[in-house]
Design an enzyme around this catalytic site. Structure first.
Site, PDB file in Angstrom:
ATOM      1  N   CYS A  82       0.837  -1.214   0.000  1.00 52.40           N
ATOM      2  CA  CYS A  82       0.000   0.000   0.000  1.00 52.40           C
ATOM      3  C   CYS A  82       0.865   1.256   0.000  1.00 52.40           C
ATOM      4  O   CYS A  82       1.525   1.565   0.992  1.00 52.40           O
ATOM      5  CB  CYS A  82      -0.932  -0.069   1.216  1.00 52.40           C
ATOM      6  SG  CYS A  82      -1.605   1.488   1.784  1.00 52.40           S
ATOM      7  N   CYS A  94       0.209   3.925   2.629  1.00 48.33           N
ATOM      8  CA  CYS A  94       0.628   3.456   3.963  1.00 48.33           C
ATOM      9  C   CYS A  94       2.086   3.781   4.201  1.00 48.33           C
ATOM     10  O   CYS A  94       2.484   4.150   5.307  1.00 48.33           O
ATOM     11  CB  CYS A  94       0.460   1.946   4.097  1.00 48.33           C
ATOM     12  SG  CYS A  94      -1.237   1.389   3.966  1.00 48.33           S
TER      13      CYS A  94
END
Ligand SMILES: [Zn+2]
Length: 144
Positions: free
Chosen positions: A70, A73
């Site tokens: 991600c 993230c």
């Protein structure tokens, strides 16, 4: 001393760690003297240790749910770390949704990054997406 709770990767002991120390030098486990792996004052935990810390925590616990694939993230990670060293009003944890898929499912984490705050073991609020340092500190410093 500004303290936070962490778990030793080697012996699974819960440790009270000085936040300033975790930032400047490597804190060691009170039981087995291994180096405690922390990012700022953030501990990365598996499902078992997540629940253990939640049970022991005397302040709110702010959790970053993330995954290695991600992109947002990864951008959010350093902000989360920085926030953890700037307040002692909360305990900061990271949970990998890849390594703890069951926990993420139980907590109904649908999108990441997701920041979830727990007080006395119960979820009090959650925010999706990467937060700014300011909103993260607001979340951590709120009295729930
Ligand atoms: Zn240990």
């Amino acid at each position: 001393m500004r303290k936070t709770l962490t778990v030793c990767n080697k012996c699974d002991s819960l440790n009270n760690v000085d936040i300033e120390k975790s930032n400047s030098q490597k804190p060691v486990c009170g039981q087995c003297h291994s180096i405690l792996k922390m990012y700022g004052a953030v501990s990365e935990v598996n499902e078992k240790n997540f629940w253990r810390i939640l049970k022991k925590a005397e302040k709110p616990v702010v959790v970053d749910f993330w995954a290695s694939w991600c992109g947002p993230c990864k951008v959010y990670g350093p902000t989360f770390e920085e926030a953890s060293t700037k307040t002692d009003k909360a305990i900061f944890l990271k949970v990998s949704t890849e390594q703890s898929p069951e926990l993420s499912q139980k907590l109904n984490i649908l999108g990441i990054p997701a920041t979830v705050v727990f007080k006395e073991g119960v979820e009090v609020t959650r925010q999706s997406g990467a937060l700014s340092l300011e909103s993260l500190l607001n979340l951590a410093n709120t009295s729930y």
